[in-house]
Write a protein that holds these residues in place. Structure first.
Motif, PDB file in Angstrom:
ATOM      1  N   VAL A  32       0.826  -1.199   0.000  1.00  0.00           N
ATOM      2  CA  VAL A  32       0.000   0.000   0.000  1.00  0.00           C
ATOM      3  C   VAL A  32       0.860   1.248   0.000  1.00  0.00           C
ATOM      4  CG1 VAL A  32      -1.777   1.313   1.220  1.00  0.00           C
ATOM      5  CG2 VAL A  32      -1.883  -1.191   1.165  1.00  0.00           C
ATOM      6  N   ALA A  33       1.802   1.310   0.914  1.00  0.00           N
ATOM      7  CA  ALA A  33       2.674   2.471   1.026  1.00  0.00           C
ATOM      8  C   ALA A  33       3.922   2.100   1.794  1.00  0.00           C
ATOM      9  CB  ALA A  33       1.957   3.633   1.715  1.00  0.00           C
ATOM     10  N   THR A  34       5.022   2.724   1.434  1.00  0.00           N
ATOM     11  CA  THR A  34       6.268   2.538   2.166  1.00  0.00           C
ATOM     12  C   THR A  34       6.892   3.893   2.444  1.00  0.00           C
ATOM     13  OG1 THR A  34       7.577   2.284   0.135  1.00  0.00           O
ATOM     14  CG2 THR A  34       6.734   0.269   1.170  1.00  0.00           C
ATOM     15  N   ILE A  35       7.740   3.914   3.453  1.00  0.00           N
ATOM     16  CA  ILE A  35       8.452   5.131   3.795  1.00  0.00           C
ATOM     17  C   ILE A  35       9.834   4.755   4.295  1.00  0.00           C
ATOM     18  CG2 ILE A  35       7.427   5.181   6.117  1.00  0.00           C
ATOM     19  CD1 ILE A  35       7.515   8.296   5.868  1.00  0.00           C
ATOM     20  N   TYR A  90       2.531   5.411  10.544  1.00  0.00           N
ATOM     21  CA  TYR A  90       1.110   5.686  10.513  1.00  0.00           C
ATOM     22  C   TYR A  90       0.607   5.662   9.076  1.00  0.00           C
ATOM     23  CZ  TYR A  90       2.628   7.662  14.948  1.00  0.00           C
ATOM     24  OH  TYR A  90       3.209   7.843  16.181  1.00  0.00           O
ATOM     25  N   LEU A  91      -0.669   5.399   8.932  1.00  0.00           N
ATOM     26  CA  LEU A  91      -1.314   5.474   7.630  1.00  0.00           C
ATOM     27  C   LEU A  91      -2.640   6.199   7.794  1.00  0.00           C
ATOM     28  CD1 LEU A  91      -1.014   4.580   4.636  1.00  0.00           C
ATOM     29  CD2 LEU A  91      -2.505   2.649   5.211  1.00  0.00           C
ATOM     30  N   GLN A  92      -2.694   7.416   7.292  1.00  0.00           N
ATOM     31  CA  GLN A  92      -3.929   8.181   7.276  1.00  0.00           C
ATOM     32  C   GLN A  92      -4.677   7.835   6.005  1.00  0.00           C
ATOM     33  OE1 GLN A  92      -5.259  10.411   9.620  1.00  0.00           O
ATOM     34  NE2 GLN A  92      -7.057  10.286   8.286  1.00  0.00           N
ATOM     35  N   MET A  93      -5.889   7.330   6.151  1.00  0.00           N
ATOM     36  CA  MET A  93      -6.687   6.887   5.020  1.00  0.00           C
ATOM     37  C   MET A  93      -7.939   7.744   4.932  1.00  0.00           C
ATOM     38  SD  MET A  93      -6.313   2.736   5.344  1.00  0.00           S
ATOM     39  CE  MET A  93      -7.232   2.677   6.888  1.00  0.00           C
ATOM     40  N   GLY A  98      -3.151  10.154  -3.311  1.00  0.00           N
ATOM     41  CA  GLY A  98      -4.056  11.265  -3.111  1.00  0.00           C
ATOM     42  C   GLY A  98      -5.076  11.036  -2.022  1.00  0.00           C
ATOM     43  N   ARG A  99      -5.210   9.796  -1.559  1.00  0.00           N
ATOM     44  CA  ARG A  99      -6.164   9.478  -0.504  1.00  0.00           C
ATOM     45  C   ARG A  99      -5.480   9.034   0.790  1.00  0.00           C
ATOM     46  NH1 ARG A  99      -9.492   5.308  -1.009  1.00  0.00           N
ATOM     47  NH2 ARG A  99      -8.157   4.115  -2.443  1.00  0.00           N
ATOM     48  N   PHE A 100      -4.381   8.307   0.653  1.00  0.00           N
ATOM     49  CA  PHE A 100      -3.660   7.791   1.812  1.00  0.00           C
ATOM     50  C   PHE A 100      -2.355   8.551   1.992  1.00  0.00           C
ATOM     51  CE2 PHE A 100      -5.349   3.120   1.725  1.00  0.00           C
ATOM     52  CZ  PHE A 100      -6.648   3.596   1.689  1.00  0.00           C
ATOM     53  N   THR A 101      -1.943   8.701   3.232  1.00  0.00           N
ATOM     54  CA  THR A 101      -0.674   9.328   3.547  1.00  0.00           C
ATOM     55  C   THR A 101       0.057   8.506   4.596  1.00  0.00           C
ATOM     56  OG1 THR A 101      -1.562  11.553   3.101  1.00  0.00           O
ATOM     57  CG2 THR A 101       0.497  11.412   4.331  1.00  0.00           C
ATOM     58  N   ILE A 102       1.273   8.111   4.277  1.00  0.00           N
ATOM     59  CA  ILE A 102       2.093   7.381   5.231  1.00  0.00           C
ATOM     60  C   ILE A 102       3.062   8.354   5.894  1.00  0.00           C
ATOM     61  CG2 ILE A 102       3.841   6.724   3.514  1.00  0.00           C
ATOM     62  CD1 ILE A 102       4.116   4.044   5.018  1.00  0.00           C
ATOM     63  N   SER A 103       3.304   8.149   7.168  1.00  0.00           N
ATOM     64  CA  SER A 103       4.242   8.980   7.902  1.00  0.00           C
ATOM     65  C   SER A 103       4.891   8.138   8.989  1.00  0.00           C
ATOM     66  CB  SER A 103       3.554  10.210   8.502  1.00  0.00           C
ATOM     67  OG  SER A 103       2.531   9.830   9.407  1.00  0.00           O
ATOM     68  N   ARG A 104       5.933   8.670   9.589  1.00  0.00           N
ATOM     69  CA  ARG A 104       6.604   7.928  10.650  1.00  0.00           C
ATOM     70  C   ARG A 104       7.155   8.885  11.691  1.00  0.00           C
ATOM     71  NH1 ARG A 104      11.292   4.594   7.929  1.00  0.00           N
ATOM     72  NH2 ARG A 104      11.983   4.241  10.101  1.00  0.00           N
ATOM     73  N   ASP A 105       7.349   8.354  12.866  1.00  0.00           N
ATOM     74  CA  ASP A 105       7.961   9.085  13.964  1.00  0.00           C
ATOM     75  C   ASP A 105       9.114   8.224  14.447  1.00  0.00           C
ATOM     76  OD1 ASP A 105       8.736  10.275  16.365  1.00  0.00           O
ATOM     77  OD2 ASP A 105       6.697  10.865  16.879  1.00  0.00           O
ATOM     78  N   ASN A 106      10.300   8.573  14.040  1.00  0.00           N
ATOM     79  CA  ASN A 106      11.459   7.745  14.357  1.00  0.00           C
ATOM     80  C   ASN A 106      11.738   7.673  15.859  1.00  0.00           C
ATOM     81  OD1 ASN A 106      11.948   7.128  11.649  1.00  0.00           O
ATOM     82  ND2 ASN A 106      13.265   8.918  11.357  1.00  0.00           N
ATOM     83  N   ALA A 107      11.435   8.744  16.568  1.00  0.00           N
ATOM     84  CA  ALA A 107      11.655   8.749  18.010  1.00  0.00           C
ATOM     85  C   ALA A 107      10.756   7.751  18.727  1.00  0.00           C
ATOM     86  CB  ALA A 107      11.439  10.147  18.575  1.00  0.00           C
TER      87      ALA A 107
END
Length: 120
Positions: A48-51, A79-82, A65-74
């Motif tokens: 679906v998504a990689t980062i 996360y996946l915002q859908m 355009g619909r999903f956004t992947i993000s990460r918090d390394n700390a």
């Protein structure tokens, strides 16, 4: 020991939104790529998504355009915002991370999966 724990799945109506979270815990030396995959009944598991560790992203065409992947390394979290969810998004979503423990190479780890159901 390393484990990935996912949360945030559930039932949502078409057009709705969900936010999936995945946190890695255990004896972690470092984490490289992280991502989300999904598998619907009778279908193969799809990316679906990689980062990457420095924030470079890649998405399945149908979710751009619909999903956004993000990460918090700390927090060792991804996360996946859908948004604008469609019935076709219904699947079990799995978190994946390439993790290096206190020794050895990076090894892929998988979460247990969280069910996302989009239905009216």
């Amino acid at each position: 020991q390393v484990q990935l724990v996912e949360s945030g799945g559930g039932l949502v109506q078409p057009g709705g939104s969900l936010r999936l979270s995945c946190a890695a815990s255990g004896r972690i030396f470092s984490i490289n790529d992280m991502g989300w995959y999904r598998q619907a009944p009778g279908k193969e598991r799809d990316l679906v998504a990689t980062i990457t560790s420095d924030g470079r992203t890649n998405y399945l065409d149908s979710v751009k355009g619909r999903f956004t992947i993000s990460r918090d390394n700390a927090k060792n979290a991804v996360y996946l915002q859908m948004n604008s969810l469609k019935p076709e998004d219904t699947a079990v979503y799995f978190c994946k991370a390439k993790i290096r423990r206190d020794y050895g190479d990076y090894v892929p780890y998988w979460g247990q999966g969280t069910q996302v159901t989009v239905s009216s």
